[in-house]
Scaffold this motif. Structure first.
Motif, short mmCIF file in Angstrom:
data_model
loop_
_atom_site.label_atom_id
_atom_site.label_comp_id
_atom_site.label_asym_id
_atom_site.label_seq_id
_atom_site.Cartn_x
_atom_site.Cartn_y
_atom_site.Cartn_z
N VAL A 102 5.60 0.64 -0.36
CA VAL A 102 4.60 -0.26 -0.97
C VAL A 102 5.01 -0.63 -2.38
CG1 VAL A 102 2.20 -0.46 -1.74
CG2 VAL A 102 2.71 0.56 0.49
N GLU A 103 5.35 0.38 -3.16
CA GLU A 103 5.74 0.13 -4.56
C GLU A 103 7.01 -0.72 -4.63
OE1 GLU A 103 6.81 2.90 -8.33
OE2 GLU A 103 5.48 3.81 -6.82
N ALA A 104 7.98 -0.40 -3.79
CA ALA A 104 9.24 -1.14 -3.80
C ALA A 104 9.01 -2.60 -3.42
CB ALA A 104 10.24 -0.50 -2.84
N CYS A 105 8.14 -2.81 -2.45
CA CYS A 105 7.87 -4.17 -1.97
C CYS A 105 7.15 -4.97 -3.05
CB CYS A 105 7.06 -4.09 -0.69
SG CYS A 105 7.07 -5.63 0.24
N GLN A 106 6.17 -4.33 -3.69
CA GLN A 106 5.44 -5.02 -4.76
C GLN A 106 6.38 -5.43 -5.89
OE1 GLN A 106 2.47 -2.13 -5.80
NE2 GLN A 106 1.01 -2.83 -4.25
N SER A 107 7.23 -4.48 -6.32
CA SER A 107 8.09 -4.82 -7.46
C SER A 107 9.13 -5.86 -7.08
CB SER A 107 8.72 -3.56 -8.07
OG SER A 107 9.65 -3.02 -7.17
N THR A 108 9.64 -5.80 -5.84
CA THR A 108 10.62 -6.80 -5.40
C THR A 108 9.99 -8.18 -5.37
OG1 THR A 108 11.65 -5.11 -4.02
CG2 THR A 108 12.30 -7.37 -3.60
N VAL A 109 8.77 -8.25 -4.83
CA VAL A 109 8.08 -9.55 -4.75
C VAL A 109 7.83 -10.09 -6.16
CG1 VAL A 109 5.85 -10.62 -4.16
CG2 VAL A 109 7.10 -9.27 -2.46
N ASN A 110 7.42 -9.22 -7.08
CA ASN A 110 7.18 -9.68 -8.45
C ASN A 110 8.46 -10.17 -9.11
OD1 ASN A 110 4.48 -9.19 -8.29
ND2 ASN A 110 4.62 -7.11 -9.14
N ASP A 111 9.57 -9.46 -8.89
CA ASP A 111 10.83 -9.82 -9.53
C ASP A 111 11.44 -11.08 -8.92
OD1 ASP A 111 10.49 -7.55 -10.92
OD2 ASP A 111 12.07 -6.38 -9.92
N VAL A 112 11.40 -11.17 -7.58
CA VAL A 112 12.20 -12.18 -6.89
C VAL A 112 11.39 -13.45 -6.58
CG1 VAL A 112 13.62 -12.63 -4.85
CG2 VAL A 112 13.65 -10.36 -5.90
#
Length: 317
Positions: free
Chosen positions: A275-285
């Motif tokens: 969940v955390e990895a997906c959230q941060s990836t979506v925010n970055d990319v």
């Protein structure tokens, strides 16, 4: 005038045959009574029947309707279709992309893996056949004639290499097709399907229709699998406002206006910290692109269930 023999392979033995991109162009095709053959249909078709084939390697490009294998044995296949059926088959090993639940009947020793293949014309052929690269229920097999105490089907090993099953064509004519069986280049995202998940934690990500939906979904898959998370399942399906309320709950109102543009693409990732990895990836990319991502580990498994229960009802209708 269409000549049926242009759309039939019949009674062949020890041969390599095929059709190049553009040569089938949505017609139906028949393959029958072939033995020890390598058969490649590098095009989209309406329906395909494969009857009484023994010890063949078969590649079938996107099929708008159904593919039906009858009385075949010891064949290895790569198939993309709307509907997949077998009857009276023995020992078929199939790398499958299927939009609906695959059905086997009176068949034994069946093994399934996720379709993986690439050549430059394949993406357009999927479109021409009306298939979404995100709708693939390859591992959700329905056995019409189960035998108590026996299992008529199973999954191929996770590390199964496509080329070990269906080698690249050896004939000069078919070598012109620029094929890659590298999993990273596969036109179909490779999913775990019904295989055991590695973690209790899953995460749902949903992209809304737009010019870059497919590219964005693929990008997120690359980023997440690159970080070691597993892609469990994907789905492309239209949603209505009431569906969104069920799935997105308190944030439904910000996504409902986006549903009119077309179907959504949903991805389930699995792994500790997904969940955390997906959230941060979506925010970055994907800064500036509206994407639904599960809010917390606690709500994520419910998100996944809500979405896929709704999607299965949609697909079943």
């Amino acid at each position: 005038q269409i000549d049926p023999k242009d759309y039939t392979f019949s009674g062949l033995k020890d041969e390599t045959v095929g059709r190049l991109p553009g040569k089938v162009a949505g017609q139906q095709f028949i393959i029958q009574d072939c033995e020890n053959c390598s058969i490649y249909i590098f095009d989209h078709s309406a329906t395909i029947t494969v009857d009484d084939c023994v010890n063949c390697q078969i590649f079938l490009g996107p099929i708008k309707g159904s593919v039906f294998f009858r009385d075949c044995k010891d064949c290895k296949c790569i198939v993309a279709c709307q509907q997949f059926r077998t009857r009276d088959c023995r020992k078929l090993e199939v790398f499958l992309c299927c939009a609906t639940q695959p059905i086997i009947e009176s068949s034994t020793g069946m093994k399934f893996g996720c379709f993986q293949y690439y050549y430059p014309e394949l993406a357009l052929q999927f479109k021409d056949a009306g298939l979404s690269i995100f709708n693939n229920t390859w591992s959700n097999i329905h056995d019409f004639t189960p035998v108590s105490g026996e299992n008529n089907w199973g999954l191929l090993p996770e590390n199964a290499v496509v080329q070990d099953y269906v080698p690249l064509p050896s004939s000069e004519e078919l070598k012109a097709v620029r094929i890659s069986t590298d999993a990273m280049r596969s036109i179909i995202p490779i999913t775990r399907g019904r295989r055991q998940k590695s973690s209790e934690e899953s995460c749902l990500a949903v992209f809304f229709a737009g010019d870059y939906t497919t590219a964005n979904a693929r990008k997120l898959i690359d980023e997440m699998t690159g970080k070691g998370f597993q892609l469990v399942q994907t789905k492309e399906v239209p949603m209505k406002a009431e569906d969104a309320q069920r799935v997105f709950r308190q944030c439904a109102s910000e996504f409902i206006p986006l549903l009119e543009k077309g179907p959504v693409v949903a991805l389930e990732f699995n792994g500790d910290g997904a969940v955390e990895a997906c959230q941060s990836t979506v925010n970055d990319v994907f800064n500036g692109t509206k994407v639904f991502v599960s809010e917390s580990k606690a709500s994520a498994s419910q998100d996944v269930d809500n979405f896929y229960n709704f999607a299965e009802m949609q697909m079943g209708m």
